[in-house]
Motif scaffolding. Structure first.
Motif, PDB file in Angstrom:
ATOM      1  N   VAL A 184     -51.207  12.137 -20.472  1.00  0.00           N
ATOM      2  CA  VAL A 184     -51.019  13.434 -21.621  1.00  0.00           C
ATOM      3  C   VAL A 184     -50.514  13.949 -21.603  1.00  0.00           C
ATOM      4  CG1 VAL A 184     -53.298  14.541 -22.355  1.00  0.00           C
ATOM      5  CG2 VAL A 184     -53.796  12.628 -21.588  1.00  0.00           C
ATOM      6  N   VAL A 186     -57.392  11.406 -25.463  1.00  0.00           N
ATOM      7  CA  VAL A 186     -56.803  10.521 -24.868  1.00  0.00           C
ATOM      8  C   VAL A 186     -56.276  10.019 -23.497  1.00  0.00           C
ATOM      9  CG1 VAL A 186     -54.229  10.472 -25.274  1.00  0.00           C
ATOM     10  CG2 VAL A 186     -55.206  11.413 -27.560  1.00  0.00           C
ATOM     11  N   TRP A 187     -56.942  11.728 -22.570  1.00  0.00           N
ATOM     12  CA  TRP A 187     -56.820  11.670 -21.566  1.00  0.00           C
ATOM     13  C   TRP A 187     -58.305  10.092 -21.347  1.00  0.00           C
ATOM     14  CZ3 TRP A 187     -58.084  16.195 -17.943  1.00  0.00           C
ATOM     15  CH2 TRP A 187     -58.157  15.907 -16.806  1.00  0.00           C
ATOM     16  N   ILE A 232     -60.667  20.002 -32.823  1.00  0.00           N
ATOM     17  CA  ILE A 232     -59.858  18.814 -32.989  1.00  0.00           C
ATOM     18  C   ILE A 232     -58.666  18.393 -32.290  1.00  0.00           C
ATOM     19  CG2 ILE A 232     -58.339  17.506 -34.882  1.00  0.00           C
ATOM     20  CD1 ILE A 232     -60.115  18.847 -37.057  1.00  0.00           C
ATOM     21  N   VAL A 233     -58.331  19.703 -31.368  1.00  0.00           N
ATOM     22  CA  VAL A 233     -57.016  19.594 -30.949  1.00  0.00           C
ATOM     23  C   VAL A 233     -58.144  19.268 -29.530  1.00  0.00           C
ATOM     24  CG1 VAL A 233     -55.396  21.086 -29.418  1.00  0.00           C
ATOM     25  CG2 VAL A 233     -55.876  21.297 -31.911  1.00  0.00           C
ATOM     26  N   LYS A 288     -52.313  27.875 -37.998  1.00  0.00           N
ATOM     27  CA  LYS A 288     -53.512  28.797 -38.840  1.00  0.00           C
ATOM     28  C   LYS A 288     -54.247  30.168 -37.863  1.00  0.00           C
ATOM     29  CE  LYS A 288     -56.601  26.458 -41.950  1.00  0.00           C
ATOM     30  NZ  LYS A 288     -55.826  24.793 -41.798  1.00  0.00           N
ATOM     31  N   ILE A 308     -51.050  22.058 -36.772  1.00  0.00           N
ATOM     32  CA  ILE A 308     -52.760  22.174 -36.438  1.00  0.00           C
ATOM     33  C   ILE A 308     -52.925  23.351 -34.807  1.00  0.00           C
ATOM     34  CG2 ILE A 308     -52.995  20.318 -34.647  1.00  0.00           C
ATOM     35  CD1 ILE A 308     -55.581  19.310 -36.065  1.00  0.00           C
ATOM     36  N   PHE A 309     -54.491  24.064 -36.189  1.00  0.00           N
ATOM     37  CA  PHE A 309     -54.952  25.305 -35.186  1.00  0.00           C
ATOM     38  C   PHE A 309     -53.917  26.556 -35.204  1.00  0.00           C
ATOM     39  CE2 PHE A 309     -55.863  26.911 -30.547  1.00  0.00           C
ATOM     40  CZ  PHE A 309     -56.722  27.568 -31.545  1.00  0.00           C
ATOM     41  N   ILE A 326     -60.085  27.921 -37.971  1.00  0.00           N
ATOM     42  CA  ILE A 326     -59.911  27.916 -36.699  1.00  0.00           C
ATOM     43  C   ILE A 326     -60.000  27.303 -35.750  1.00  0.00           C
ATOM     44  CG2 ILE A 326     -58.965  29.229 -34.968  1.00  0.00           C
ATOM     45  CD1 ILE A 326     -57.589  31.616 -37.004  1.00  0.00           C
ATOM     46  N   GLU A 331     -60.476  23.518 -36.204  1.00  0.00           N
ATOM     47  CA  GLU A 331     -58.846  22.795 -35.643  1.00  0.00           C
ATOM     48  C   GLU A 331     -59.270  22.733 -34.185  1.00  0.00           C
ATOM     49  OE1 GLU A 331     -55.891  24.255 -37.974  1.00  0.00           O
ATOM     50  OE2 GLU A 331     -56.558  23.338 -40.047  1.00  0.00           O
ATOM     51  N   LEU A 332     -59.386  23.693 -33.093  1.00  0.00           N
ATOM     52  CA  LEU A 332     -59.349  24.130 -32.226  1.00  0.00           C
ATOM     53  C   LEU A 332     -60.121  22.825 -31.331  1.00  0.00           C
ATOM     54  CD1 LEU A 332     -58.625  25.446 -29.313  1.00  0.00           C
ATOM     55  CD2 LEU A 332     -60.987  26.829 -29.723  1.00  0.00           C
ATOM     56  N   PHE A 370     -57.274  15.439 -27.235  1.00  0.00           N
ATOM     57  CA  PHE A 370     -56.971  15.099 -26.499  1.00  0.00           C
ATOM     58  C   PHE A 370     -58.256  14.814 -24.823  1.00  0.00           C
ATOM     59  CE2 PHE A 370     -57.191  17.760 -21.590  1.00  0.00           C
ATOM     60  CZ  PHE A 370     -55.777  17.272 -21.124  1.00  0.00           C
TER      61      PHE A 370
END
Lengths: 175, 261
Positions: free
Chosen positions: A121, B19-20, B11-12, A153, A149-150, B5, B8-9, B16
């Motif tokens: 990762v 995926v981990w 989502i990020v 913004k 992304i993020f 914001i 999207e945070l 993460f």
């Protein structure tokens, strides 16, 4: 309130002087040099980014936006890298194993699996960061906005948000 | 804007974590390099270690027990087929429920293990599991991983007594990894089936251990490096046995064996 009322308008490419474009591009490119220098100590690049941001933010909103976007986007990468360095040192100095069979969660994975998963990762996060930074640098050089992304913004919010003008302090006669 | 914001945070962070977890479940862990230690070297080392282990335990010498162990050994090894190892089984006086294999086919059975087994077939299941570890070369790979090939070889030339004792301790105390345990289970069930002993005895001895120790016990690492005994019992119960399978009882007076411990 509409977006126009809350935020300053974004500049168009024709309005941005070459000097500003180069400074904005520099925010991304400087990270690479700092990243290389900071590899053993992943905090150095973050300090460099902070210095770059504070020395350049007053020049224009366009530069401030790109410096902030570059700064924000490397915070998670830095934390992830620091985590990896810390975890690896812990294994090395506390007589751990890179292939530990210790159960992380029953029937889910071993600590070794989780560690190796984390390495992948972190590598992926660094690659994504590098790719996005290059793209960001190219866009900045062309005088264009490019929103990650993020982080895009978030940087836009802090760079373009209209701040209420603070009224100058006025001395008053005694009451 | 602020809401976007936050969205999207999330989502990020979500991507993460996903995926981990995903990569962790795919188990990208590199295999530890299997360093070639020849069977001859392993046997030589095994003899050294066995001597060391035997110095620390009292071997039970009883004809009844020896006959019983011989019968089980003969039946299992006939089922295993041609093997490069020359197996030796030792029953030692120790209350702990344990059995373990050292290098070169030396297998030690604690008297506590025999006490616990309700039938000789259950002991056969444990021994088949240990033979599995030897045949699949888990013991030698575990030692190479833990101690390093240089130290292992240095013992052969010098025979440093402290080092030998240290390696012997590592053989007794350290555990195999999950996949090795699973391989040894499969080997045991396969061997038991060929020996015309029901593979379900693997489940029955596991269950007995679970009943006694309530799942996981550090002292039982020889059988369960991970607290996944339930899964292993299930796998043993699900092991496909041919309909025509006809088990033959081991003709051993198990009570007499226990009396002689």
């Amino acid at each position: 309130m509409t977006n126009e009322e809350l935020y300053h308008p974004v500049e168009q490419p024709d309005d941005i002087p070459t000097r500003d474009r180069e400074d904005a591009m520099g925010a991304y490119l400087m990270m690479f040099a700092a990243l290389a220098a900071g590899l053993p100590l992943p905090i150095i690049n973050l300090i460099a980014a902070l210095i770059y941001y504070f020395t350049n933010r007053a020049k224009s909103r366009f530069i401030e936006f790109h410096s902030l976007q570059s700064l924000y986007s490397q915070i998670p990468t830095t934390i992830l890298n620091a985590g990896l360095v810390f975890w690896t040192l812990k294994i090395l100095f506390q007589d751990g194993s890179f292939l530990s069979d210790e159960s992380f969660a029953s029937d889910f994975a071993t600590v070794g699996d989780v560690y190796w998963g984390y390495i992948y990762v972190v590598v992926a996060a660094n690659l994504i960061y590098v790719i996005f930074s290059i793209v960001g640098a190219v866009y900045a050089r062309k005088g264009r906005m490019y929103y990650f992304i993020f982080f895009g913004k978030l940087a836009y919010h802090f760079a373009y948000k209209k701040r209420e003008e603070s009224k100058p302090f006025r001395n008053q006669p005694p009451a | 804007m602020i809401q976007k914001i936050y969205k999207e945070l999330l989502i990020v962070i979500g991507v993460f974590l996903l995926v981990w977890v995903g990569i962790t479940l795919l188990r990208p862990v590199p295999e530890a390099p299997e360093i070639a230690v020849s069977v001859e070297t392993e046997m030589e080392l095994g003899d050294l270690l066995a001597k060391e282990v035997l110095d620390n335990y009292t071997v039970i010498n009883s004809d009844t027990i020896n006959d019983a162990i011989y019968k089980i050994k003969h039946k299992l090894l006939s089922a295993v087929g041609p093997t490069v190892y020359d197996y030796s089984f030792y029953v030692v006086k120790e209350e702990q429920v344990n059995a373990f294999a050292t290098l070169g086919g030396h297998i030690f059975i604690f008297s506590g293990m025999i006490e616990m087994a309700a039938e000789p077939e259950e002991l056969a299941a444990v021994l088949a599991h240990e033979i599995g570890h030897v045949e699949e070369r888990h013991v030698v790979n575990k030692l190479v991983k833990e101690i390093g090939v240089t130290v292992l070889f240095s013992v052969l030339s010098g025979g440093d007594p402290v080092l030998v004792s240290e390696i012997a301790r590592a053989t007794v105390s350290s555990a195999f990894d999950r996949s090795q345990e699973s391989e040894a289970d499969q080997f045991a069930m396969n061997t038991l089936e060929k020996a015309r002993i029901s593979p379900r005895y693997v489940a029955s001895i596991f269950r007995r251990i679970k009943e006694k120790y309530g799942g996981y016990d550090e002292r039982l690492e020889f059988l369960m490096s991970h607290p996944n005994l339930n899964k292993r019992i299930k796998e043993s119960l699900e092991y496909p046995v041919d309909e025509s399978f006809n088990p033959i009882d081991l003709e051993i007076d198990w009570e007499a064996v226990k009396r002689n411990l």
